[in-house]
Design an enzyme around this catalytic site. Structure first.
Site, PDB file in Angstrom:
ATOM      1  N   HIS A  25     -23.065  40.418   3.347  1.00  0.00           N
ATOM      2  CA  HIS A  25     -24.438  39.887   3.426  1.00  0.00           C
ATOM      3  C   HIS A  25     -24.836  39.201   2.123  1.00  0.00           C
ATOM      4  CE1 HIS A  25     -28.681  40.027   4.885  1.00  0.00           C
ATOM      5  NE2 HIS A  25     -28.930  40.043   3.578  1.00  0.00           N
ATOM      6  N   GLU A  26     -24.643  39.887   1.008  1.00  0.00           N
ATOM      7  CA  GLU A  26     -25.045  39.328  -0.282  1.00  0.00           C
ATOM      8  C   GLU A  26     -24.167  38.151  -0.681  1.00  0.00           C
ATOM      9  OE1 GLU A  26     -27.754  40.057  -1.743  1.00  0.00           O
ATOM     10  OE2 GLU A  26     -28.251  41.704  -0.381  1.00  0.00           O
ATOM     11  N   HIS A  40     -25.698  35.068   0.704  1.00  0.00           N
ATOM     12  CA  HIS A  40     -26.765  34.554  -0.155  1.00  0.00           C
ATOM     13  C   HIS A  40     -26.187  33.831  -1.377  1.00  0.00           C
ATOM     14  CE1 HIS A  40     -29.837  36.434   2.159  1.00  0.00           C
ATOM     15  NE2 HIS A  40     -29.614  37.668   1.762  1.00  0.00           N
TER      16      HIS A  40
END
Length: 443
Positions: free
Chosen positions: A29-30, A33
């Protein structure tokens, strides 16, 4: 004291599996980003797996510090100018010449893409895992053909062989795999059934097992069956002392018990017959005609006979498309379940918290590496969906603010942002506490 050692070991295993799954999902997920932010011209200062004191770290040539921290409860990306690990503000002063490299100073499209990338990468992980399973394991052939033969309990007759093309069961013609399940419901319960197959170019009749024996093909995490220690491949041979030959007999016995404990005799390959006691749990399930129905369940799936279907090779595109379909199915069921709880169609005990997720993760890991990887993909899709909810402090909340800015031409005021962020934080914490309460007090 010795009695506590197995329980302590099981708890450690559950926690280790949970932290590992969480680390994989949050890192992906990170990274979404980080990667899309980098492509959009936004500089990441820190990429951390975990929180708290730094254990190991390395700074790359772009100036980003990659680190593993001591508390394995997630992770974060901190962009240039962020006030904190949640990118919730721009409290740190930044050289005006570098403002374009901050999240708040980037164009709207760059901010939107960077925030959206986290959930999207979660979906991509799920799609790749589900698609990878299809690519590696293959898909059942269009024609019903026997693949491998599974071990069966003593006394079960299985004259089928790998490569047999199934033509009929119980005198009823078979043209597809679906036909076998339909026919099984019409056959009398018996120790064996008459099968007609095409073998090496000749049609022959053989004696084979029931098309839908009481053989477990899957065990749901945190179910009565999982708590009791049942596994895929187990065969239920008796319930409350009554012989069982078909999966539907199991279902009828579970429903008739109405939550009372059931004594099961279960045969396991390589082990033999053992006794288990478990109590069915009431669960809300989607009904065939729409809506939901409440049923007593022990948490097992079945319907597979003592052979596996022959498989064909799945192409990369076909596998990816299947992965997309399975990922969408998780998102759609999450959305449907959420609405059903809000509208009162199902009970709020269906919402689990950290304890239930950890227990389910530990049970999935105990069932094998493949099951654990599959469960990670399920969680990744669910977490991607949850992060898209329009709640401030979640990615969906930020995207909601960016959408407002795109429509009105200006961002929300600081006062509105602070108020909505506080409300969103309270909502998220309340939801976490509610889920934890369900874990502790719901049956």
């Amino acid at each position: 004291m010795s009695d506590l050692i197995p329980q302590f070991g099981s708890t450690l295993w559950t926690l280790a599996a949970f932290f590992l799954a969480l680390a994989v999902i949050v890192t992906v997920h990170e990274f979404g980003h980080y990667y899309i932010g980098r492509l959009s011209g936004i500089r990441a200062e820190v990429f951390s797996v975990g929180f708290g004191p730094r254990l190991i770290s390395r700074r790359d040539r772009r100036g980003t510090l990659w680190q593993v921290a001591a508390i394995p409860l997630g992770g974060y990306v901190r962009f240039l100018g962020d006030a904190n690990a949640a990118s919730a503000g721009t409290g740190r002063p930044v050289d005006p010449a570098l403002r374009r490299q901050t999240l708040s100073g980037a164009p709207l499209w760059a901010r939107f893409a960077t925030l959206l990338a986290g959930p999207v990468f979660n979906f991509v992980l799920s799609i790749l895992v589900f698609g990878g399973f299809a690519l590696v394991q293959g898909l059942p052939t269009d024609e019903p053909q026997v693949g491998t033969i599974a071990e069966a309990p003593p006394g079960v007759v299985n004259g089928l062989q790998p490569g047999d093309r199934i033509l009929a069961v119980g005198g009823q013609p078979v043209e597809s795999w679906r036909d076998i399940g339909r026919i099984a419901e019409t056959l009398p319960v018996a120790d064996h059934q008459d099968w007609r197959v095409l073998r090496q170019g000749a049609e022959i009749a053989v004696r084979g097992p029931d098309p839908m024996p009481a053989r477990i093909s899957g065990v749901a995490p945190r179910s009565a069956a999982a708590d009791a220690g049942l596994r895929a491949g187990d065969v239920v041979v008796a319930i409350e002392g009554q012989p069982v030959s078909r999966f539907t007999q199991m279902r009828e016995a579970v429903e008739a018990a109405e939550g009372q404990p059931l004594a099961l005799q279960v045969w396991r390959p390589g082990t033999g017959v053992a006794d288990y006691t478990l109590a069915p749990k009431m669960q809300d399930l989607p009904a065939d005609g729409g809506g939901y129905e409440r049923r007593w369940l022990i948490g097992v799936t079945g319907g597979e006979s003592f052979f596996a279907p022959a498989t064909r090779r799945a192409g990369p595109l076909e596998s990816l498309w299947l992965g997309v379909g399975q990922t969408w199915g998780i998102v759609a069921s999450s959305l449907s379940g959420m609405w059903a709880m809000i509208s009162g169609q199902i009970g709020t005990c269906n919402l689990g918290g950290a304890i239930s997720i950890a227990e389910s993760t530990g049970q999935a890991a105990s069932a094998g590496g493949g099951n654990f990887l599959w469960w990670i993909a399920v969680l990744s899709a669910a977490i991607g969906f949850l992060n898209l909810l329009p709640i401030p402090v979640l990615d969906g909340g930020h995207l909601m603010f960016y959408t407002w800015e795109a429509v009105t031409g200006r961002p929300p005021s600081d006062k509105a942002l602070n108020l909505l962020t506080a409300v969103g934080m309270a909502a998220v914490l309340s939801l976490m506490i509610f889920g934890l309460t369900n874990d502790l007090f719901c049956p």
